[in-house]
Structure formats: structure tokens, C-alpha cells
Design an enzyme around this catalytic site. Structure first.
Site, PDB file in Angstrom:
ATOM      1  N   LYS A  22      15.325  -0.618   4.272  1.00  0.00           N
ATOM      2  CA  LYS A  22      14.747  -0.049   3.059  1.00  0.00           C
ATOM      3  C   LYS A  22      14.956   1.460   3.003  1.00  0.00           C
ATOM      4  O   LYS A  22      15.262   2.027   1.940  1.00  0.00           O
ATOM      5  CB  LYS A  22      13.258  -0.373   2.969  1.00  0.00           C
ATOM      6  CG  LYS A  22      12.557   0.229   1.738  1.00  0.00           C
ATOM      7  CD  LYS A  22      13.124  -0.312   0.434  1.00  0.00           C
ATOM      8  CE  LYS A  22      12.634   0.451  -0.787  1.00  0.00           C
ATOM      9  NZ  LYS A  22      11.173   0.473  -0.944  1.00  0.00           N
ATOM     10  N   LEU A  52       0.829  -1.204   0.000  1.00  0.00           N
ATOM     11  CA  LEU A  52       0.000   0.000   0.000  1.00  0.00           C
ATOM     12  C   LEU A  52       0.868   1.260   0.000  1.00  0.00           C
ATOM     13  O   LEU A  52       2.036   1.214   0.391  1.00  0.00           O
ATOM     14  CB  LEU A  52      -0.931  -0.025   1.220  1.00  0.00           C
ATOM     15  CG  LEU A  52      -1.899  -1.221   1.240  1.00  0.00           C
ATOM     16  CD1 LEU A  52      -2.488  -1.420   2.631  1.00  0.00           C
ATOM     17  CD2 LEU A  52      -3.000  -1.031   0.206  1.00  0.00           C
ATOM     18  N   PRO A  53       0.303   2.412  -0.420  1.00  0.00           N
ATOM     19  CA  PRO A  53       1.152   3.565  -0.709  1.00  0.00           C
ATOM     20  C   PRO A  53       1.650   4.384   0.469  1.00  0.00           C
ATOM     21  O   PRO A  53       2.720   5.000   0.372  1.00  0.00           O
ATOM     22  CB  PRO A  53       0.267   4.427  -1.622  1.00  0.00           C
ATOM     23  CG  PRO A  53      -1.129   4.022  -1.305  1.00  0.00           C
ATOM     24  CD  PRO A  53      -1.064   2.582  -0.933  1.00  0.00           C
ATOM     25  N   THR A  82       6.649   0.322   1.879  1.00  0.00           N
ATOM     26  CA  THR A  82       7.656   1.109   2.586  1.00  0.00           C
ATOM     27  C   THR A  82       6.904   2.054   3.500  1.00  0.00           C
ATOM     28  O   THR A  82       6.418   3.098   3.081  1.00  0.00           O
ATOM     29  CB  THR A  82       8.541   1.893   1.595  1.00  0.00           C
ATOM     30  OG1 THR A  82       9.194   0.973   0.724  1.00  0.00           O
ATOM     31  CG2 THR A  82       9.597   2.707   2.335  1.00  0.00           C
ATOM     32  N   LYS A 118       7.832  10.753  -0.050  1.00  0.00           N
ATOM     33  CA  LYS A 118       7.253  10.126   1.151  1.00  0.00           C
ATOM     34  C   LYS A 118       8.294   9.285   1.878  1.00  0.00           C
ATOM     35  O   LYS A 118       8.455   9.382   3.096  1.00  0.00           O
ATOM     36  CB  LYS A 118       6.047   9.271   0.748  1.00  0.00           C
ATOM     37  CG  LYS A 118       5.356   8.542   1.896  1.00  0.00           C
ATOM     38  CD  LYS A 118       5.843   7.111   2.093  1.00  0.00           C
ATOM     39  CE  LYS A 118       5.485   6.204   0.939  1.00  0.00           C
ATOM     40  NZ  LYS A 118       5.914   4.801   1.201  1.00  0.00           N
TER      41      LYS A 118
END
Length: 294
Positions: free
Chosen positions: A167, A65-66, A92, A236
Site C-alpha cells: 500500500k 481507522l485514520p 493504512t 501521513k
């Protein structure tokens, strides 16, 4: 019998979910876009109908998901439907949220894993992503065969958010590579060098990096700026990193520079801009015409 669920069938999630078809007894999928669900159903998945239904029917649930806020709400909905044995977030979404999800799921008997991915859309489809995994070591062998369908997983540790931390480090280095490559290329182009020859030289010299190797040949030199990762998502991720670094009292001046470049890219190119469009911002600042810099 293992039933796997997958929530989030966007540009990355659709490719990853498709890789799992036929490698679990059944694959249930859900997304807010009906067409995305229909595309996976046509390949052999089953429509779950809701995130809550995934929690009720699945042994292992993946999310892709974003944003952290969307992940948080989705996992709460999944958990309200039942108790899968394992929930694995491929998004992420940052180490702080990973810790929150672990605290939410542990009392329900759900093992929480964070396994953000790197590699882009093409690698999501062909199963060659890099996956950075955090979670309970005892249960990792149950999850590992499925992760290996997506690419190469590396277990980073049991601390919730271990994969997310790795990450964010990776994304910092990748974004900095774009920024510094854009700066070097703009300097060389303004001095009269041929950009294609510059990239050839860099790729056989010590200046080689992920941007010179892939992003410039594929997206910047041809001026398509379509590598496949949105500048908004890169921003983001960079902001997540900066927030975590501030909390850990680790100064990241290069991270702030990249955040500024990304903000200027979005202001110049719009919300759908690819992160390789950073090059246009740097070229313009150097007095080059971004439409003809190559």
C-alpha cells in the site's frame, strides 16, 4: 455462525461496513460518532457499544481507522474484550505497526491480517476497492469471501505488514503522479496551452497516469478539489513510507518532494484540504493565479 465486527465508520469505513451487511450471520459495528453507528444500524447492522464488545462477541473483526496510534489503541481494546479468530486492519497504518499487532495478537490465538485498501470513497461504497493482504495463508480462505465484498483482494504474503508495504508503494506512485501532473500542467498553462486539451492529449499518450485519468477531470479542471482523499492523510501515508524507507536504507527523493508539496498544501489550504489541492501550490509557485489556472 459467523459474527463479524467493524470498527471505524468514517468516510471509507462506512461504505465498506455496509457492503458486509447480509454477508455474515450478523454484523456488529462501532464508532466514536453515534450518528455513524445509527446509519449502519438503519441498514441492518447491530451496535456493539464499544471496541471491547467487538472482541468479546465477534469471530472476525475489521478496523478502518485514520492513524497508526488510533489503530494500536483500538486493537488493544478489542483484544482486551476477548479473542476473535481473526483481526483484519483495513487502515493504512504501516508495516511496523502490522508487526506489532501480530506480536500482540498471536499469543492470544488471534490471527492478524493487514489489508489496506485503495480506490477512494466511491469504490468503498460500490465494492470495487483494491485490497493488499498480508497474514497467515492457512486462514486466508476464511477471510477472502468477506474481502471480496469490498473489492479485489490480492494476497501479498505471510510476513506481517506485507499488505501495508504494498500500500505504501502504491500511495507513493499515486502521490507522485499528482505532483508531476501538477508541474507539467502548470508549465503548459503558463505557455498558453488549454488545460482541458492537455489532459485529453495526456490520456491518449504516454503521459497518462492516475492523476490525468481521474483527478484532473473530476477535481482539478473544474476547480472543486474534492476528489475525496485528505491531504493530511496523504501526508501521513507519505511519512510512514519515508520512515520505513529510511529504516530499510532505501533513498526516496521523490517521496520527500511529495511530502513537501503536501505540507505546503495544508499550510495554504488548511487541514481539510483535498490532496488534489497540490495543484494550487504548484500553480502559485509557477506564477499562475490558482483561482483561475484552469
Amino acid at each position: 455462525m459467523t459474527t463479524v465486527g467493524f470498527l471505524g465508520l468514517g468516510r471509507m469505513g462506512a461504505g465498506m461496513a455496509a457492503r458486509l451487511i447480509g454477508h455474515a450471520d450478523s454484523l456488529l459495528v462501532h464508532d466514536i460518532a453515534p450518528d455513524a453507528v445509527a446509519a449502519l444500524v438503519a441498514k441492518g447492522a447491530e451496535a456493539a457499544g464499544s471496541a471491547k464488545a467487538l472482541g468479546a462477541q465477534c469471530d472476525i473483526v475489521f478496523t478502518s481507522l485514520p492513524t497508526p496510534a488510533i489503530v494500536r489503541d483500538a486493537v488493544a481494546e478489542i483484544a482486551s474484550g476477548g479473542s476473535p479468530a481473526i483481526l483484519c486492519d483495513l487502515s493504512t497504518s504501516g508495516p511496523q505497526l502490522a508487526a506489532e499487532l501480530d506480536a500482540l495478537l498471536a499469543p492470544r490465538g488471534v490471527a492478524s491480517f493487514d489489508a489496506p485498501v485503495s480506490g477512494g470513497i466511491a469504490k468503498a461504497h460500490d465494492g470495487t476497492l483494491s485490497l493488499m493482504v498480508g497474514g497467515p495463508a492457512q486462514l486466508y480462505p476464511e477471510l477472502e469471501p468477506l474481502l471480496e465484498r469490498l473489492g479485489k483482494p490480492t494476497f501479498m504474503g505471510e510476513t506481517p505488514g506485507a499488505g501495508q508495504t504494498m500500500k505504501l508503494v502504491n500511495n507513493l506512485l499515486g502521490a507522485v503522479a499528482i505532483g508531476v501532473t501538477a508541474e507539467g500542467m502548470a508549465f503548459g498553462i503558463k505557455a498558453g496551452l488549454d488545460p482541458a486539451k492537455m489532459i485529453d492529449v495526456l490520456n491518449q499518450s504516454t503521459g497518462i497516469n492516475s492523476a490525468t485519468r481521474d483527478k484532473w477531470p473530476k477535481s482539478v479542471l473544474p476547480r472543486t478539489f474534492d476528489f475525496g482523499f485528505a491531504a493530511a492523510l496523504s501526508l501521513k501515508d507519505t511519512r510512514l513510507l519515508l520512515d520505513e524507507a529510511e529504516a530499510a536504507e532505501v533513498p526516496l527523493p521523490l517521496g520527500h518532494i511529495i511530502a513537501d508539496y503536501l505540507e505546503r498544501t495544508l499550510a495554504r489550504e488548511g487541514g481539510e484540504a483535498d490532496f488534489t489541492a497540490i495543484a494550487k501550490v504548484v500553480e502559485e509557485a509557477a506564477g499562475l493565479d490558482p483561482e483561475r489556472a484552469a
